[in-house]
Every structure is written in C-alpha cells, then in structure tokens.
Design a protein around this motif. Structure first.
Motif, PDB file in Angstrom:
ATOM      1  N   LEU A  52       4.496   1.119   5.579  1.00 52.28           N
ATOM      2  CA  LEU A  52       4.876  -0.100   5.135  1.00 52.28           C
ATOM      3  C   LEU A  52       4.420  -1.338   5.900  1.00 52.28           C
ATOM      4  CD1 LEU A  52       8.658   0.760   4.286  1.00 52.28           C
ATOM      5  CD2 LEU A  52       6.744   1.010   2.607  1.00 52.28           C
ATOM      6  N   GLY A  53       3.215  -1.413   6.086  1.00 53.95           N
ATOM      7  CA  GLY A  53       2.258  -2.548   6.830  1.00 53.95           C
ATOM      8  C   GLY A  53       1.574  -3.065   5.781  1.00 53.95           C
ATOM      9  N   SER A  54       0.479  -3.783   6.067  1.00 54.73           N
ATOM     10  CA  SER A  54      -0.268  -4.577   5.410  1.00 54.73           C
ATOM     11  C   SER A  54      -1.196  -3.523   4.626  1.00 54.73           C
ATOM     12  CB  SER A  54      -1.157  -5.601   6.202  1.00 54.73           C
ATOM     13  OG  SER A  54      -0.283  -6.596   6.517  1.00 54.73           O
ATOM     14  N   THR A  55      -1.937  -2.784   4.951  1.00 49.34           N
ATOM     15  CA  THR A  55      -2.622  -1.714   4.474  1.00 49.34           C
ATOM     16  C   THR A  55      -1.745  -0.870   3.591  1.00 49.34           C
ATOM     17  OG1 THR A  55      -4.193  -1.985   6.213  1.00 49.34           O
ATOM     18  CG2 THR A  55      -4.149   0.187   5.100  1.00 49.34           C
ATOM     19  N   SER A  56      -0.569  -0.708   3.691  1.00 48.19           N
ATOM     20  CA  SER A  56       0.432   0.051   2.854  1.00 48.19           C
ATOM     21  C   SER A  56       0.813  -0.634   1.643  1.00 48.19           C
ATOM     22  CB  SER A  56       1.797   0.541   3.636  1.00 48.19           C
ATOM     23  OG  SER A  56       1.441   1.028   4.959  1.00 48.19           O
ATOM     24  N   GLU A  57       0.415  -1.915   1.658  1.00 50.84           N
ATOM     25  CA  GLU A  57       0.677  -2.726   0.522  1.00 50.84           C
ATOM     26  C   GLU A  57       2.134  -3.008   0.458  1.00 50.84           C
ATOM     27  OE1 GLU A  57      -2.174  -2.085  -3.339  1.00 50.84           O
ATOM     28  OE2 GLU A  57      -1.747  -0.317  -2.228  1.00 50.84           O
ATOM     29  N   ALA A  58       2.726  -3.002   1.577  1.00 50.78           N
ATOM     30  CA  ALA A  58       4.516  -3.314   1.495  1.00 50.78           C
ATOM     31  C   ALA A  58       4.738  -4.462   0.804  1.00 50.78           C
ATOM     32  CB  ALA A  58       4.981  -3.461   2.963  1.00 50.78           C
ATOM     33  N   ALA A  59       3.991  -5.622   0.963  1.00 54.70           N
ATOM     34  CA  ALA A  59       4.291  -6.792   0.302  1.00 54.70           C
ATOM     35  C   ALA A  59       4.323  -6.783  -1.024  1.00 54.70           C
ATOM     36  CB  ALA A  59       3.401  -8.187   0.858  1.00 54.70           C
ATOM     37  N   TYR A  60       3.711  -5.873  -1.781  1.00 54.85           N
ATOM     38  CA  TYR A  60       3.750  -5.653  -3.151  1.00 54.85           C
ATOM     39  C   TYR A  60       4.883  -4.635  -3.730  1.00 54.85           C
ATOM     40  CZ  TYR A  60      -1.013  -7.762  -2.630  1.00 54.85           C
ATOM     41  OH  TYR A  60      -1.997  -8.612  -2.261  1.00 54.85           O
ATOM     42  N   LEU A  61       5.391  -3.786  -2.697  1.00 55.42           N
ATOM     43  CA  LEU A  61       6.224  -2.568  -3.164  1.00 55.42           C
ATOM     44  C   LEU A  61       7.515  -2.983  -3.542  1.00 55.42           C
ATOM     45  CD1 LEU A  61       5.062   0.150  -0.912  1.00 55.42           C
ATOM     46  CD2 LEU A  61       4.151  -0.539  -3.210  1.00 55.42           C
ATOM     47  N   PRO A  62       8.262  -2.647  -4.545  1.00 55.81           N
ATOM     48  CA  PRO A  62       9.789  -3.007  -4.776  1.00 55.81           C
ATOM     49  C   PRO A  62      10.698  -2.017  -3.596  1.00 55.81           C
ATOM     50  CG  PRO A  62       8.934  -1.723  -6.509  1.00 55.81           C
ATOM     51  CD  PRO A  62       7.871  -2.286  -5.796  1.00 55.81           C
ATOM     52  N   ASP A  63      11.736  -2.380  -3.442  1.00 56.97           N
ATOM     53  CA  ASP A  63      12.588  -1.529  -2.507  1.00 56.97           C
ATOM     54  C   ASP A  63      12.543   0.041  -2.600  1.00 56.97           C
ATOM     55  OD1 ASP A  63      13.018  -3.883  -1.234  1.00 56.97           O
ATOM     56  OD2 ASP A  63      15.198  -4.237  -1.736  1.00 56.97           O
ATOM     57  N   ARG A  64      12.745   0.328  -3.878  1.00 59.48           N
ATOM     58  CA  ARG A  64      12.867   1.908  -4.300  1.00 59.48           C
ATOM     59  C   ARG A  64      11.352   2.383  -3.819  1.00 59.48           C
ATOM     60  NH1 ARG A  64      10.307   3.016  -9.218  1.00 59.48           N
ATOM     61  NH2 ARG A  64       9.746   1.283 -10.548  1.00 59.48           N
ATOM     62  N   HIS A  65      10.356   1.616  -3.987  1.00 62.34           N
ATOM     63  CA  HIS A  65       9.299   2.274  -3.623  1.00 62.34           C
ATOM     64  C   HIS A  65       9.003   2.376  -2.010  1.00 62.34           C
ATOM     65  CE1 HIS A  65       6.695   1.217  -7.570  1.00 62.34           C
ATOM     66  NE2 HIS A  65       7.580   2.107  -7.763  1.00 62.34           N
ATOM     67  N   ARG A  66       9.340   1.147  -1.405  1.00 63.50           N
ATOM     68  CA  ARG A  66       9.429   1.225   0.009  1.00 63.50           C
ATOM     69  C   ARG A  66      10.382   2.505   0.626  1.00 63.50           C
ATOM     70  NH1 ARG A  66      10.075  -4.662   2.831  1.00 63.50           N
ATOM     71  NH2 ARG A  66       8.356  -5.697   1.431  1.00 63.50           N
ATOM     72  N   LEU A 105       6.402   4.844  12.385  1.00 63.38           N
ATOM     73  CA  LEU A 105       7.062   3.580  12.624  1.00 63.38           C
ATOM     74  C   LEU A 105       7.101   3.007  10.993  1.00 63.38           C
ATOM     75  CD1 LEU A 105       5.262   4.062  15.223  1.00 63.38           C
ATOM     76  CD2 LEU A 105       5.307   1.651  15.649  1.00 63.38           C
ATOM     77  N   ALA A 106       7.884   2.132  10.718  1.00 63.65           N
ATOM     78  CA  ALA A 106       8.273   1.630   9.602  1.00 63.65           C
ATOM     79  C   ALA A 106       8.260   0.033   9.502  1.00 63.65           C
ATOM     80  CB  ALA A 106       9.159   2.076   8.585  1.00 63.65           C
ATOM     81  N   GLY A 107       7.552  -0.511   8.487  1.00 68.17           N
ATOM     82  CA  GLY A 107       7.500  -1.909   8.524  1.00 68.17           C
ATOM     83  C   GLY A 107       8.842  -2.310   7.873  1.00 68.17           C
ATOM     84  N   ALA A 108       9.448  -3.376   8.421  1.00 61.08           N
ATOM     85  CA  ALA A 108      10.694  -4.158   7.754  1.00 61.08           C
ATOM     86  C   ALA A 108      10.472  -5.389   7.532  1.00 61.08           C
ATOM     87  CB  ALA A 108      11.856  -3.730   8.629  1.00 61.08           C
ATOM     88  N   ILE A 109       9.674  -5.672   6.764  1.00 55.87           N
ATOM     89  CA  ILE A 109       8.841  -7.121   6.598  1.00 55.87           C
ATOM     90  C   ILE A 109       9.572  -7.780   5.530  1.00 55.87           C
ATOM     91  CG2 ILE A 109       6.594  -8.442   6.164  1.00 55.87           C
ATOM     92  CD1 ILE A 109       5.401  -5.830   7.386  1.00 55.87           C
ATOM     93  N   ASP A 110      10.003  -8.974   5.865  1.00 54.53           N
ATOM     94  CA  ASP A 110      10.490  -9.768   4.697  1.00 54.53           C
ATOM     95  C   ASP A 110      10.674 -11.371   5.263  1.00 54.53           C
ATOM     96  OD1 ASP A 110      11.813 -10.840   2.365  1.00 54.53           O
ATOM     97  OD2 ASP A 110      12.579  -8.974   2.024  1.00 54.53           O
ATOM     98  N   MET A 111      11.302 -12.354   4.550  1.00 50.82           N
ATOM     99  CA  MET A 111      11.190 -13.702   4.896  1.00 50.82           C
ATOM    100  C   MET A 111      11.751 -14.055   6.019  1.00 50.82           C
ATOM    101  SD  MET A 111      10.638 -15.617   1.118  1.00 50.82           S
ATOM    102  CE  MET A 111      11.888 -14.376   0.354  1.00 50.82           C
TER     103      MET A 111
END
Length: 311
Positions: free
Chosen positions: A47-61, A79-85
């Motif tokens: 769930l980082g940038s290379t994981s395309e986390a910004a594009y994934l809905p929560d269910r995909h994350r 390690l898991a990205g917890a990335i939001d605004m």
C-alpha cells in the motif's frame, strides 16, 4: 511478527496485481510475494506508491494486507501504507491495516490541506498514539507537496513517535544531513533510514542508510539483494557493477509515450508488464485512470529484461 528494533535491508514496495476488471488478483499477489521472499528480501511494504495505494478502494486495500500478512505468516515484517489526506482519515487506515496484520504503518504528511510543521508533528504524534505498531514517516514531497524537515523527523524519533523514515524526496543532500543528524544525536536510537531511490542505493548505503525500498525490486529482487549484500561486505566495485545493471534495467520505466500518458502510468505499467513477462503475475493491468502500455511499449520492456538477463 515483532518488528526488529531497527529495520534494515531490502524492503520492496509490493505491486498490486489486478484483474482485467480491476479487482485484486489474489493468486498473482501470492506469487509475487513468493517471488520476493524467495529472493531473500528482508521485509515487504504494501500500500505504497508502487502498490497504487492512491487508486485502491478501501476493500482492495484490506484484501492486499490480509493476503500478504496471511501468506507471509511472520516470516518477514510487513509494513503497510496508511495514506490519506488528514489525521482522522489516516487514523482509520491505521486501525484497518493493523487489524489485518501489518507489523508497522507508513504515513505521509497531511496533504490537500496546507500544513505547518507544527501540524505535521501533531499528525504523527496522534497517529503514533493510536497505533499498536511502529510508525514510519514517508517523505514524498512530489505527491504531498511537503518536504519533511530533518530536524522534525529526528525530534519525533527521539520522542519515540517514529521508528524510521522512507525517504523518497529525491533530495540526496537532505538525506545525508538526516543520516549525519541521527548519528550525532544519542537520543535517537533504533531509527531506520531507508532510501526509496533505487538508482543510488550503493551511495546511500555507503553514506550509512539502513536499507532500500525499491519499486524496481518487484522486477529484480535478486539484484537488489545482491547489491545490498555487496555493500554490507564492503565490495564496492561489485556493488557499483550491480547498481549500474539495475540502472540500465530501470530505463524500462520510460517505455510509455509521454505524449499520451504520465510518468506514473509508464513506470507502474512497465513494472507490471515486466512481472507479466517474467510469469509472476497473470495480467499487467494498472489501476484506473492510468493509461495502459501498448504492445510496442511492452516490447521495449521485454528488451530491457532480456538485456538484464531476466528473460
């Protein structure tokens, strides 16, 4: 598993394989994890940038974290990205990924809103207080439009708020200052400094970095493991040769035509095309609205793989 006191080594930011209809391809994700673990990587970052986390809905994350943590089963830290605004939204992601089994969380500065360093510090302190696992800062100014100040990171490390930083700032001078600052402060211990710059890993490790988080490591994890081992052994000539081979391979990220797609579409499309050509994932689809590589552009990726000895 319990995260080591100081995280070191090669920690690839794991791509998220997708089906043609943009669902998470769980079977391909498991094969990709095996591909990385078998190469001897030291951890995984989902769930980082290379994981395309910004594009994934929560269910995909959630699917990604649950799949990877269950399959790894404690062999390596995840390690898991917890990335939001903003802080409340990130706090929700922290709760979700840790419930799914993540061993640490990776968090950027707030974005969309314009923030002051004092607010960024409050953000990290609040998340560390809410998190049952260590928190890593993700310095990614190209995406969040804030460069994390080195002094702030070191102060938060001394407080026990941060366990480390993934530096994707592109500011090698600033990264060196951070390394020197950490070395000079006896109150900063167990603070992992990881570079996200896959083209200068040998120099970052020579400066004292603890490890690397390379997007290209999805495609050639063995190469990054060899590079890390050479640096740790003091074989700088061997490290330079491996780094230069990886630099040539990295040119695949420019396969996409800039007249019809952005750099993210080109780079992530190249990584997924390479994984598909290597038989690791079933489909090279990237998340919407990214532009897909053409057959001719995929051919360019194939030539880079062949030149690197990977086909």
């Amino acid at each position: 598993m319990t995260l080591p006191t100081s995280l070191t080594g090669v920690v690839p930011p794991v791509c998220t394989p997708l089906t043609p209809d943009h669902e998470v391809d769980v079977g391909s994700l498991v094969r990709l994890v095996d591909h990385l673990v078998d190469a001897g990587v030291h951890g995984l970052f989902v769930l980082g940038s290379t994981s395309e986390a910004a594009y994934l809905p929560d269910r995909h994350r959630r699917t990604v974290v649950e799949t990877v943590t269950a399959h790894v089963a404690g062999q390596l830290p995840v390690l898991a990205g917890a990335i939001d605004m903003t802080t409340p939204r990130v706090r929700d992601h922290v709760a979700a990924v840790t419930a799914a089994g993540a061993d640490a969380v990776v968090v950027t500065a707030p974005f969309y809103t314009r923030t002051h360093p004092a607010e960024i510090a409050t953000h990290f302190r609040a998340l560390a207080a809410a998190s049952p696992v260590p928190v890593f800062a993700y310095d990614l100014p190209v995406s969040v439009h804030t460069k994390l100040p080195g002094d702030l990171l070191l102060d938060l490390a001394a407080e026990g708020v941060l366990a480390g930083v993934k530096d994707s700032s592109g500011d090698e001078g600033g990264f060196r200052e951070l390394l020197l600052g950490a070395r000079a402060r006896p109150d900063v211990t167990g603070f992992s400094l990881l570079t996200g710059a896959e083209l200068t890993v040998d120099s970052a490790l020579a400066m004292g970095a603890d490890g690397v988080v390379p997007g290209l490591g999805n495609v050639d994890p063995d190469g990054y493991v060899r590079l890390y081992a050479a640096c740790r052994a003091g074989d700088w000539e061997g490290a330079r040769a491996e780094q230069e081979r990886l630099c040539a391979l990295f040119r695949m990220t420019g396969a996409g035509d800039p007249a019809r797609m952005g750099g993210s579409s080109s780079a992530l499309g190249a990584f997924k095309a390479a994984l598909h050509l290597r038989g690791v994932i079933a489909c090279p689809t990237t998340a919407e609205p990214q532009v897909q590589l053409s057959p001719e552009e995929v051919g360019v990726v194939g030539k880079r793989l062949a030149a690197a000895g990977l086909l």
